[in-house]
Design a protein around this motif. Structure first.
Motif: not given
Length: 366
Positions: A320, A344-346, A349, A259, A323-324, A327-328, A330-331
């Motif tokens: 932001s 999860t992404p949350e 983070y 990530g 959080r990016k 997200e990556v 958790c791909a």
């Protein structure tokens, strides 16, 4: 239940062993295509040529382009075919190894790995991490077998910059915790089965070796000395971590590393440095006991591994951006899904921000 453990065909380690290279690789072929950085070629070519002096072999040296990307692999593939080489040799660090292993796979040739640094656990694995030309993580290339020979000259490694050895400790630091998480979730490892007791024992030995000899090895290498502690840490970074991660399993730490590759501010950081912070974030995800968190963070601080986002080069923490990263991390198909609970992404983070807060707190206590 099917269990599996895999490793290189032969692992050889010792001070000055490179000058005896022919004893370990001469049966593989007679024309060696050797990939290394320009500086790596300068440092090792005389030793390698001397090692093969009495053998009827062809040695072709080619400077590495700097990134393990599809374009670089294709460039080298054409040169190997032109030279009629029948053995690939990668000399240097992690991206050189991954490129050499991928190249050997595509050409159906044996591969020899010669680390000049102990900065990752890439040398022993049947895996190449492919990046874009810009250095952003692209994919894992799973290989059908491990390298034929891994030859580690600890005398050369002891003379490399100490930051590289410390980065290797950061990569190795994740091994036990990721394998432990994978066993708890009953996840399959990259070896093609569930973890064996042998793989878990090596992963745990890797962690204990870091705690026992990490700081001693760092101090020795700062003086270019190859001590017993250096030998132990090189083995931990290279072999114990290599077998432990591949046959034990990967989980959140390496996914979080992947990530962070999307942030330009982190591109100057070594793989193991980002993995070390990812390990702390994984422990936060697991809500590990404070005693364990303290042991890991204290180790990182002792040897100089990142424990905060600022340590990773992120001067201004933007929600932001983090959080990016989450997200990556958790791909789909990422190793974070080997954790023993849904992530999860949350969650990621919050774990990253929690790890950063812990790191700041521990640094204030120093």
């Amino acid at each position: 239940m099917i269990k599996a453990i895999i490793g290189p065909g032969k692992y050889v380690q010792g001070n000055g062993v490179l000058k005896n290279i022919k004893d370990y690789v001469k049966d593989l072929g007679h024309s060696f295509f050797i990939i290394a950085s320009e500086n790596g070629i300068k440092r090792t070519r005389p030793i390698i040529e001397e090692g093969f002096a009495e053998e009827n072999v062809k040695l072709t040296f080619e400077p590495f382009g700097g990134e393990c990307s599809e374009n670089e692999i294709n460039r080298l593939k054409a040169l190997v075919e032109k030279s009629n080489s029948n053995v690939i040799m990668g000399v240097g660090g992690g991206k050189v190894f991954d490129t050499a292993k991928a190249l050997a796979y595509y050409l159906g040739l044996p591969v020899v790995i010669v680390p000049t640094v102990a900065s990752t656990d890439a040398p022993c694995s049947a895996l190449s991490v492919i990046y874009t030309d810009e250095g952003v993580f692209s994919k894992y290339l799973m290989l059908p077998k491990n390298p034929d020979v891994v030859l580690v000259d600890t005398g050369i490694i002891a003379k490399a910059p100490v930051r590289l050895l410390v980065s290797g400790m950061g990569d190795a630091l994740a091994t036990y915790f990721e394998a432990r998480a994978s066993v708890r979730s009953n996840a399959s490892s990259m070896a093609g089965g569930k973890s064996t007791k042998a793989a878990m024992a090596l992963a745990e030995l890797c962690y204990r070796t870091l705690l026992e000899d990490g700081l001693k090895a760092k101090l020795a290498v700062e003086s270019k000395a190859c001590t017993g502690a250096v030998e132990n840490i090189v083995e931990a970074n290279t072999y114990l971590s290599g077998i432990g991660f591949e046959s034990g399993g990967l989980a959140a730490a390496h996914a979080i590393h992947n990530g962070f590759t999307v942030l330009e501010e982190c591109h100057h950081m070594y793989h193991g440095e980002k993995v070390a912070f990812g390990t702390i974030a994984q422990l936060v995800l697991e809500n590990s006991p404070m005693e364990e968190l303290k042991e890991v963070i204290d180790f990182c601080l002792d040897v100089g591994l990142p424990v905060t986002l600022r340590d990773l080069g992120i001067e201004e923490v933007k929600e932001s951006d983090i959080r990016k990263v989450a997200e990556v991390s958790c791909a789909e198909n990422e190793t974070i899904h080997n954790m023993p609970f849904k992530v999860t992404p949350e969650d990621v983070y919050n774990a990253i921000m929690g790890a950063d807060a812990l790191g700041k707190s521990f640094k204030k206590l120093q």
